[in-house]
Each structure stands twice: as structure tokens, then as C-alpha cells.
Design an enzyme around this catalytic site. Structure first.
Site: not given
Ligand code: ZN
Length: 444
Positions: A260-261, A310, A314, A401
Site C-alpha cells: 500500500d501507499d 488506494h 489517501h 507498504h
Molecule cells: Zn494506506
């Protein structure tokens, strides 16, 4: 891409079903001029009372980076100081910082930061911006007085007045307007490109606090400038990609690695580790970062990985209006599609936060995880490896991540350990297909 090894069904049939996909992207060929990229620093945190989602650029100019970083730190620290202590049982307080970054030419860089703070203690969410126009030749931030010729500054003010009154007549507070829009004011919020000078005003400057940020465009050719702003820079963006097909035995134990991210400066290294070890993963990316790491994103697809949505920057999705939510999703879908040719079918909600309402609003498949490595929390590589491998079972989805160096360091060990335990790595969509096949009555 999934083909099934089978002794019962003609492989050709299956191959037709999961058509071999060839992705060839030929993007615009620009002239081969100087190319400049930047990295992004990301801070994603979830504490008892607060949620923090920050993305800001790291450029090639150290002085500019220090200025921006210091501002981000100040905002982050004062947010934590103010909101960490509120024991909000129902709702956490949220800080989100997003940015824009633009290279005007070899000489000038524009950066804006958009700061969004929401909390149940505020009547309205707080949204404001900061802007930085950097001149690499003079090695300093520019003011508007550095840009516009002195003899034309009054002309600029009168153009601005006219435009403001036309565009925002319903929300401007006249007393504040008259006191602010003068030749003495320094107009700290602005950006420019070859054609347009854009001036911004934060809420509560010349409008009521509940109004949004104001922006006014003034054509550059209307003003005499002190500084030269040509020539324009064009980036070279030629790429040719090929996505390989893949054969998976659905009887084998499978596991899906997810990140993620990202993308970030670490993603490229992660992609190489995956490739070297015959593994793949699913990357839930933040839309705003996709174009910056264009080549990494294209490689991600070319190496047989999957991309999921995603959000664009954010934001905490369960808190958004329907319009803002759809914008977060759609903009991200579009930018992934135009950059890589890949259209995501999966979404992972930010902070893993999901409500019944959000579930109904999302048309993409929602993907959570079953194994949390907590790599954003643990500094120790061995700890991350342990979390990822100690109780992992067939069909698990592992959360990591791609924004931390320690995750890169842990990845190789995780892959080797899971391979030793007999796992094969698949994307989340492949994992879902395997699940369905196993649950169906069709022999495979
Ligand atoms: Zn995230």
C-alpha cells in the site's frame, strides 16, 4: 493473467478464456531534452485518535526541500499537539497533506501544498494551501514582486480585482477585499507557467472561513515581467511494454503479497526482488504519485504484477461526500490507465476503514488483508519477516507498504521463507479466481 494446468480440460479453452494479454504502450514521443524527476515522501499514520496521510515532494534542490519539509513538519506537529489528546470515541481527527509539483523549465519549479484538517471539534473542515515558486538560477523562492515588473504591478492589481469580483462576487467580503487587494500586499500564494499566472487566496482571507480556496488566472502576456520564463521543457516519454502470461497450478498453496501507499523511491527495488525470485504482488497505489514514478509503474505491469486503487491522495474515504469519493476513485483509475494501460478492478480503502455506506458506493472489488506485517510500525527487518511468515496459510493476503526501506530489506527473506513453506505467489485477482475455481464444481 491466469492459465490453469489441467488434465481434464483442454488447455486451449482455458487460454481462450484468460486471453493472453499483450500490453504495448506507445506514449507521446517528446523531444529529447533534460529530464527531471522528483521523489515523494509519504507519512501514513493511524493512532488512537488521529489519522495522518501526508505526501510531499523531494526535488533535486536541497534548499527548496528543506523549506517544504520544515513547513510539513510544523503542520504535522501542531496537528498532533492539538488533536492527539482528543479522545474522540466516534470519530478520529484527520490530517491530509497533498501537493502539486510542476517544472516550468530548467529554471523554475512550482510546488503547492494542500492541507486538509477535519475533526469533530471543528465546525467545518479546515482546508488551506501553501505555494512555493523556486528559481534555481538565483537559488531562492520567488515573490510576486520578483516576477512582475514594478511599473506593471498596479495593472496586475486592477486585473486581479476585476477577475475576483467577477468570479467570486457571492462569497467575497468587501471590507477584507478592499483592505487586502492593494499594491502593498505581497500575494504569497501564486504559481505560474508559460501562459498563466495563478493567484490563490486561502479561506478567511477575503472571504468567509467556510468558503473554499479562491484561484484567479491572469494571462502572462498581459503583464511585463522582470524574469524570462522561456523555454518550455518537454519530457521524453517513450516506452514499450510486454506483459508475460503465467501458468498456475490451482492445487498449490498460494499467497498474495500486497503493498500500500506507493509508488515510492523503494518500489523499483521491490519490483526487481519480486522478478528475481519469480514472485509477483498487488500494489494499491495512491493516484497522485503514479505519474511521478511513471517508469516504475509501467515496469510493475510489465513484470506481471497487479495494480489496485488506494485513492488519489489517501483521504479518509468513509468521511467523504459522494462527489469527493467518486473523484478520489475516478482520478486514480484514469491516471493508472493512462500511465500503464492497466485498469484496476480492486480497491483497498485508506486506513483499511470501511463502512456499510462506503461498501455500497464502491463499484471496484474491496480488498482487505489477512496478515498484517505492521511494517509501518516495526523498525526491525526480522520482526517484519516473522509477522509475514509465522502463521501464513493458503489463500492469505499479506499487507505491506512499499514506502519503507526496511520493507525492501525484509521482502527477499519473506519470499524465500514462504517458498520454503511451499507457497506460490499470485496477484489478488488470481487468488480470487483460484478460490472460485476450487469452490466451483468444475474439475480443474
Ligand atoms: Zn494506506
Amino acid at each position: 493473467m491466469l492459465s490453469i494446468l489441467s488434465e481434464y480440460i483442454d488447455i486451449g479453452e482455458i487460454m481462450k478464456k484468460y486471453v493472453f494479454l499483450l500490453v504495448c504502450i506507445l506514449l507521446i514521443t517528446g523531444c529529447a531534452s533534460k529530464k527531471e524527476t522528483h521523489n515523494i515522501d509519504t507519512i501514513i499514520e493511524e493512532e488512537k485518535n488521529i489519522l495522518v496521510g501526508i505526501n510531499y515532494p523531494i526535488t533535486t534542490v536541497k534548499k527548496l526541500d528543506r523549506i517544504v519539509q520544515k513547513d510539513v513538519e510544523t503542520i504535522y506537529n501542531s496537528f498532533k499537539k492539538e488533536y492527539e489528546k482528543f479522545d474522540t470515541i466516534h470519530e478520529k481527527s484527520e490530517l491530509n497533506i497533498d501537493y502539486t509539483y510542476e517544472i516550468i523549465n530548467d529554471r523554475y519549479i512550482n510546488i503547492t501544498l494542500h492541507i486538509f484538517i477535519d475533526s469533530s471539534t471543528l465546525a467545518n473542515p479546515d482546508h488551506y494551501m501553501k505555494s512555493y515558486v523556486y528559481d534555481k538560477l538565483q537559488n531562492k523562492l520567488l515573490t510576486l514582486h520578483d516576477l512582475i515588473a514594478d511599473e506593471d504591478f498596479s495593472k496586475f492589481v486592477s486585473l486581479l480585482k476585476t477577475e475576483l469580483l467577477q468570479k467570486y462576487k457571492d462569497c467575497i467580503l468587501l471590507d477584507e477585499f478592499k483592505a487586502t487587494i492593494t499594491e502593498k500586499y505581497n500575494y504569497p500564494l501564486f504559481t505560474f507557467d508559460h501562459e498563466t499566472l495563478t493567484i490563490y487566496f486561502n479561506p478567511a482571507q477575503i472571504t468567509a472561513s467556510y468558503c473554499d480556496i479562491l484561484d484567479i488566472d491572469i494571462p502572462m502576456d498581459q503583464l511585463k515581467l522582470k524574469l524570462p520564463i522561456t523555454p518550455e521543457v518537454k519530457l521524453d516519454t517513450t516506452i514499450n511494454l510486454l506483459m508475460p502470461s503465467k501458468v498456475i497450478d490451482p492445487e498449490r498453496k498460494v499467497v498474495a503479497l500486497t503493498f500500500d501507499d506507493g509508488p515510492s523511491k523503494y518500489t523499483g527495488e521491490i519490483l526487481e526482488i519480486l522478478k528475481e525470485n519469480d514472485a509477483c504482488a498487488t500494489f494499491f497505489v495512491i493516484g497522485n504519485k503514479v505519474e511521478i514514478y511513471k517508469e516504475t509503474m509501467q515496469k510493475m505491469v510489465a513484470y506481471g504484477n497487479e495494480i489496485g486503487n488506494h485513492s488519489y491522495n489517501h483521504k479518509w474515504l468513509t468521511k467523504l461526500t459522494e462527489t469527493d469519493l467518486q473523484e478520489q476513485i475516478t482520478k486514480t483509475q484514469e491516471i493508472i490507465q493512462s500511465t500503464t494501460g492497466f485498469t484496476p478492478t480492486l480497491i483497498r480503502p485508506t486506513y483499511g476503514s470501511i463502512s456499510e455506506k462506503l461498501r455500497k458506493q464502491l463499484s471496484l472489488d474491496i480488498v482487505m488483508w489477512t496478515v498484517d506485517t505492521s511494517d509501518w510500525k516495526y523498525n526491525s527487518v526480522d520482526r517484519i519477516v516473522k509477522e509475514a511468515t509465522k502463521n501464513t496459510k493458503d489463500l492469505d493476503i499479506i499487507l505491506m507498504h512499499d514506502t519503507h526501506k526496511r520493507t525492501v530489506d525484509a521482502l527477499k527473506k519473506i519470499i524465500l521463507e514462504l517458498q520454503k513453506q511451499g507457497f506460490e505467489f499470485v496477484t489478488v485477482s488470481e487468488l480470487k479466481e483460484i478460490k472460485q475455481l476450487r469452490n466451483s464444481n468444475i474439475p480443474y
